[in-house]
Write a protein that holds these residues in place. Structure first.
Motif, PDB file in Angstrom:
ATOM      1  N   VAL A   2       0.837  -1.192   0.000  1.00 24.02           N
ATOM      2  CA  VAL A   2       0.000   0.000   0.000  1.00 24.02           C
ATOM      3  C   VAL A   2       0.875   1.247   0.000  1.00 24.02           C
ATOM      4  O   VAL A   2       1.824   1.360   0.758  1.00 24.02           O
ATOM      5  N   GLN A   3       0.529   2.176  -0.884  1.00 20.42           N
ATOM      6  CA  GLN A   3       1.207   3.476  -0.921  1.00 20.42           C
ATOM      7  C   GLN A   3       0.170   4.579  -0.913  1.00 20.42           C
ATOM      8  O   GLN A   3      -0.807   4.528  -1.664  1.00 20.42           O
ATOM      9  N   VAL A   4       0.412   5.565  -0.076  1.00 22.00           N
ATOM     10  CA  VAL A   4      -0.442   6.736   0.009  1.00 22.00           C
ATOM     11  C   VAL A   4       0.449   7.951  -0.211  1.00 22.00           C
ATOM     12  O   VAL A   4       1.445   8.126   0.502  1.00 22.00           O
ATOM     13  N   VAL A   5       0.095   8.767  -1.196  1.00 23.71           N
ATOM     14  CA  VAL A   5       0.971   9.878  -1.571  1.00 23.71           C
ATOM     15  C   VAL A   5       0.162  11.167  -1.658  1.00 23.71           C
ATOM     16  O   VAL A   5      -0.792  11.251  -2.440  1.00 23.71           O
ATOM     17  N   GLU A   6       0.570  12.156  -0.871  1.00 25.99           N
ATOM     18  CA  GLU A   6      -0.087  13.465  -0.891  1.00 25.99           C
ATOM     19  C   GLU A   6       0.666  14.421  -1.816  1.00 25.99           C
ATOM     20  O   GLU A   6       1.877  14.290  -2.009  1.00 25.99           O
ATOM     21  N   SER A   7      -0.067  15.386  -2.333  1.00 22.50           N
ATOM     22  CA  SER A   7       0.539  16.444  -3.136  1.00 22.50           C
ATOM     23  C   SER A   7      -0.325  17.688  -3.043  1.00 22.50           C
ATOM     24  O   SER A   7      -1.466  17.624  -2.566  1.00 22.50           O
ATOM     25  N   GLY A   8       0.234  18.808  -3.484  1.00 27.30           N
ATOM     26  CA  GLY A   8      -0.538  20.034  -3.561  1.00 27.30           C
ATOM     27  C   GLY A   8      -0.247  21.062  -2.496  1.00 27.30           C
ATOM     28  O   GLY A   8      -0.796  22.171  -2.541  1.00 27.30           O
ATOM     29  N   GLY A   9       0.595  20.718  -1.544  1.00 24.69           N
ATOM     30  CA  GLY A   9       0.930  21.697  -0.519  1.00 24.69           C
ATOM     31  C   GLY A   9       1.797  22.801  -1.090  1.00 24.69           C
ATOM     32  O   GLY A   9       2.233  22.755  -2.246  1.00 24.69           O
ATOM     33  N   GLY A  10       2.049  23.816  -0.260  1.00 21.85           N
ATOM     34  CA  GLY A  10       2.885  24.915  -0.702  1.00 21.85           C
ATOM     35  C   GLY A  10       2.782  26.101   0.209  1.00 21.85           C
ATOM     36  O   GLY A  10       2.211  26.022   1.304  1.00 21.85           O
ATOM     37  N   LEU A  11       3.341  27.209  -0.265  1.00 23.87           N
ATOM     38  CA  LEU A  11       3.327  28.470   0.459  1.00 23.87           C
ATOM     39  C   LEU A  11       2.267  29.366  -0.164  1.00 23.87           C
ATOM     40  O   LEU A  11       2.245  29.563  -1.385  1.00 23.87           O
ATOM     41  N   VAL A  12       1.397  29.905   0.669  1.00 18.13           N
ATOM     42  CA  VAL A  12       0.303  30.726   0.164  1.00 18.13           C
ATOM     43  C   VAL A  12       0.052  31.867   1.137  1.00 18.13           C
ATOM     44  O   VAL A  12       0.298  31.734   2.345  1.00 18.13           O
ATOM     45  N   GLN A  13      -0.431  32.964   0.620  1.00 13.73           N
ATOM     46  CA  GLN A  13      -0.789  34.086   1.484  1.00 13.73           C
ATOM     47  C   GLN A  13      -2.140  33.852   2.136  1.00 13.73           C
ATOM     48  O   GLN A  13      -2.994  33.136   1.600  1.00 13.73           O
ATOM     49  N   ALA A  14      -2.304  34.460   3.289  1.00 14.90           N
ATOM     50  CA  ALA A  14      -3.583  34.366   3.982  1.00 14.90           C
ATOM     51  C   ALA A  14      -4.709  34.817   3.056  1.00 14.90           C
ATOM     52  O   ALA A  14      -4.574  35.805   2.330  1.00 14.90           O
ATOM     53  N   GLY A  15      -5.797  34.066   3.084  1.00 15.40           N
ATOM     54  CA  GLY A  15      -6.924  34.318   2.206  1.00 15.40           C
ATOM     55  C   GLY A  15      -6.876  33.540   0.911  1.00 15.40           C
ATOM     56  O   GLY A  15      -7.864  33.509   0.167  1.00 15.40           O
ATOM     57  N   GLY A  16      -5.753  32.924   0.652  1.00  8.88           N
ATOM     58  CA  GLY A  16      -5.593  32.160  -0.572  1.00  8.88           C
ATOM     59  C   GLY A  16      -6.153  30.757  -0.476  1.00  8.88           C
ATOM     60  O   GLY A  16      -6.774  30.383   0.530  1.00  8.88           O
ATOM     61  N   SER A  17      -5.929  29.990  -1.534  1.00 10.12           N
ATOM     62  CA  SER A  17      -6.475  28.636  -1.637  1.00 10.12           C
ATOM     63  C   SER A  17      -5.406  27.651  -2.069  1.00 10.12           C
ATOM     64  O   SER A  17      -4.442  28.012  -2.753  1.00 10.12           O
ATOM     65  N   LEU A  18      -5.598  26.430  -1.646  1.00  8.93           N
ATOM     66  CA  LEU A  18      -4.802  25.295  -2.107  1.00  8.93           C
ATOM     67  C   LEU A  18      -5.719  24.095  -2.247  1.00  8.93           C
ATOM     68  O   LEU A  18      -6.718  23.983  -1.522  1.00  8.93           O
ATOM     69  N   ARG A  19      -5.340  23.199  -3.142  1.00  8.09           N
ATOM     70  CA  ARG A  19      -6.062  21.941  -3.275  1.00  8.09           C
ATOM     71  C   ARG A  19      -5.088  20.801  -3.069  1.00  8.09           C
ATOM     72  O   ARG A  19      -4.150  20.621  -3.850  1.00  8.09           O
ATOM     73  N   LEU A  20      -5.313  20.052  -2.018  1.00  5.81           N
ATOM     74  CA  LEU A  20      -4.489  18.879  -1.749  1.00  5.81           C
ATOM     75  C   LEU A  20      -5.090  17.666  -2.437  1.00  5.81           C
ATOM     76  O   LEU A  20      -6.308  17.517  -2.503  1.00  5.81           O
ATOM     77  N   SER A  21      -4.206  16.809  -2.917  1.00  2.00           N
ATOM     78  CA  SER A  21      -4.629  15.545  -3.517  1.00  2.00           C
ATOM     79  C   SER A  21      -3.906  14.408  -2.820  1.00  2.00           C
ATOM     80  O   SER A  21      -2.796  14.572  -2.310  1.00  2.00           O
ATOM     81  N   CYS A  22      -4.535  13.256  -2.832  1.00  4.57           N
ATOM     82  CA  CYS A  22      -3.949  12.063  -2.219  1.00  4.57           C
ATOM     83  C   CYS A  22      -4.318  10.872  -3.082  1.00  4.57           C
ATOM     84  O   CYS A  22      -5.505  10.602  -3.293  1.00  4.57           O
ATOM     85  N   THR A  23      -3.316  10.189  -3.573  1.00  3.66           N
ATOM     86  CA  THR A  23      -3.577   8.979  -4.336  1.00  3.66           C
ATOM     87  C   THR A  23      -3.147   7.766  -3.523  1.00  3.66           C
ATOM     88  O   THR A  23      -2.114   7.790  -2.842  1.00  3.66           O
ATOM     89  N   ALA A  24      -3.934   6.722  -3.600  1.00  3.62           N
ATOM     90  CA  ALA A  24      -3.651   5.496  -2.861  1.00  3.62           C
ATOM     91  C   ALA A  24      -3.575   4.337  -3.834  1.00  3.62           C
ATOM     92  O   ALA A  24      -4.443   4.198  -4.700  1.00  3.62           O
ATOM     93  N   SER A  25      -2.567   3.513  -3.679  1.00  4.75           N
ATOM     94  CA  SER A  25      -2.408   2.335  -4.518  1.00  4.75           C
ATOM     95  C   SER A  25      -2.147   1.125  -3.632  1.00  4.75           C
ATOM     96  O   SER A  25      -1.788   1.251  -2.464  1.00  4.75           O
TER      97      SER A  25
END
Length: 123
Positions: A2-25
């Motif tokens: 089993v592998q679980v891998v996250e992506s989509g993090g980063g540096l953002v200013q307050a009020g901004g948006s991010l979308r995290l993704s996670c794939t599992a195999s």
């Protein structure tokens, strides 16, 4: 394996948006409830949001209600966390996890974990 891998993090200013993704195999993704957790330095890991196998049940911790949205695409073996109106207090390492039975925000109930993706919100 089993592998679980996250992506989509980063540096953002307050009020901004991010979308995290996670794939599992290595597992039958539709058979697992999934969750997002976060851990800031010096703090315990907390359940941010979780979702049942069929998407009918969703949980959000109070501090993210109305700002974060969890979803899953069982055909793509992928979990998402849309994060809007981000605040500096959302800064943490975000983890995705899968559990074989039940559903809910208790990290102790989760069986498989990713390595995490860092989210940093600056004011």
């Amino acid at each position: 394996q089993v592998q679980v891998v996250e992506s989509g993090g980063g540096l953002v200013q307050a009020g901004g948006s991010l979308r995290l993704s996670c794939t599992a195999s290595g597992l039958t993704f539709p058979d697992y409830a999934m969750g997002w957790f976060r851990q800031a330095p010096g703090k315990e890991r907390e359940g941010v949001s979780c979702i049942s196998r069929n998407e009918l049940l969703k949980y959000y911790t109070d501090s993210v209600k109305g700002r974060f949205t969890i979803s899953r695409d069982n055909a793509k073996n992928t979990l998402y966390l849309q994060m809007n109106s981000l605040k500096p207090e959302d800064t943490a390492m975000y983890y995705c996890a899968a559990r074989t039975t039940g559903w809910g925000p208790d990290p102790l109930e989760y069986n498989y974990w990713g390595q995490g993706t860092q989210v940093t919100v600056v004011s």
